[in-house]
Design a protein around this motif. Structure first.
Motif, PDB file in Angstrom:
ATOM      1  N   MET A  71     119.140  69.804  20.114  1.00 13.70           N
ATOM      2  CA  MET A  71     118.506  70.829  21.215  1.00 13.70           C
ATOM      3  C   MET A  71     120.446  71.489  20.653  1.00 13.70           C
ATOM      4  N   SER A  72     120.336  72.504  21.093  1.00 15.30           N
ATOM      5  CA  SER A  72     121.416  73.172  21.232  1.00 15.30           C
ATOM      6  C   SER A  72     120.903  75.072  21.513  1.00 15.30           C
ATOM      7  N   ARG A  73     121.818  76.132  22.704  1.00 16.95           N
ATOM      8  CA  ARG A  73     121.586  77.114  22.810  1.00 16.95           C
ATOM      9  C   ARG A  73     122.327  77.960  22.708  1.00 16.95           C
ATOM     10  N   ASP A  74     122.179  79.360  22.360  1.00 12.43           N
ATOM     11  CA  ASP A  74     123.295  80.939  21.379  1.00 12.43           C
ATOM     12  C   ASP A  74     122.606  81.909  22.741  1.00 12.43           C
ATOM     13  N   ASN A  75     123.770  81.239  23.870  1.00 15.07           N
ATOM     14  CA  ASN A  75     123.013  83.225  25.111  1.00 15.07           C
ATOM     15  C   ASN A  75     122.163  82.430  25.645  1.00 15.07           C
ATOM     16  N   THR A  76     120.735  83.728  25.345  1.00 16.97           N
ATOM     17  CA  THR A  76     119.950  82.867  26.095  1.00 16.97           C
ATOM     18  C   THR A  76     118.744  82.658  25.005  1.00 16.97           C
ATOM     19  N   ILE A  77     119.168  81.786  24.532  1.00 19.01           N
ATOM     20  CA  ILE A  77     117.995  81.496  23.525  1.00 19.01           C
ATOM     21  C   ILE A  77     118.282  80.085  23.369  1.00 19.01           C
ATOM     22  N   VAL A  78     117.370  78.650  23.761  1.00 19.34           N
ATOM     23  CA  VAL A  78     117.409  77.493  23.467  1.00 19.34           C
ATOM     24  C   VAL A  78     116.810  76.844  22.821  1.00 19.34           C
TER      25      VAL A  78
END
Length: 116
Positions: A71-78
């Motif tokens: 799992m990762s997150r880029d600003n507002t997208i998971v």
């Protein structure tokens, strides 16, 4: 208004990969999110946690997906990267975000089917 929209599911052969996305709106992660994660629910089974993380913490994975999912997150997208998929990974995958106020939001889910 907080909204979560999952995408990226589909039909994949055993051993294949998928990347699921959870596009969020209406929430500022840096100020409002206490945690986020992915769950899944297979037919006839209860919803189970796949991956979860508290803000500023580490990501926990279910034993059944450890070393295969990330799992990762880029600003507002998971994102949830699914590798080495198995038929038992077939399920509807849901993302969730929990706010510091204690409210949990869920998306509508995306179907992942692993079959030859």
């Amino acid at each position: 208004q907080v909204q979560l929209v999952e995408s990226g599911g589909g039909l994949v052969q055993p051993g294949g990969s998928l990347r699921l996305s959870c596009t969020t709106s209406g929430i500022l992660f840096s100020m409002e999110a206490a945690g986020w994660g992915w769950y899944r629910q297979a037919p006839g089974k209860e919803r189970e946690q796949v991956a979860s993380r508290n803000f500023g913490g580490i990501t926990d994975y279910a034993e059944t997906v450890k070393d295969r999912f990330a799992m990762s997150r880029d600003n507002t997208i998971v994102y949830l990267q699914l590798n080495a998929l198995k038929p038992e990974d077939t399920a509807v995958y849901y993302c969730t975000v929990r706010t510091r106020a204690g409210t949990s939001y869920w998306g509508q889910g995306t179907q992942v089917t692993v079959s030859a």
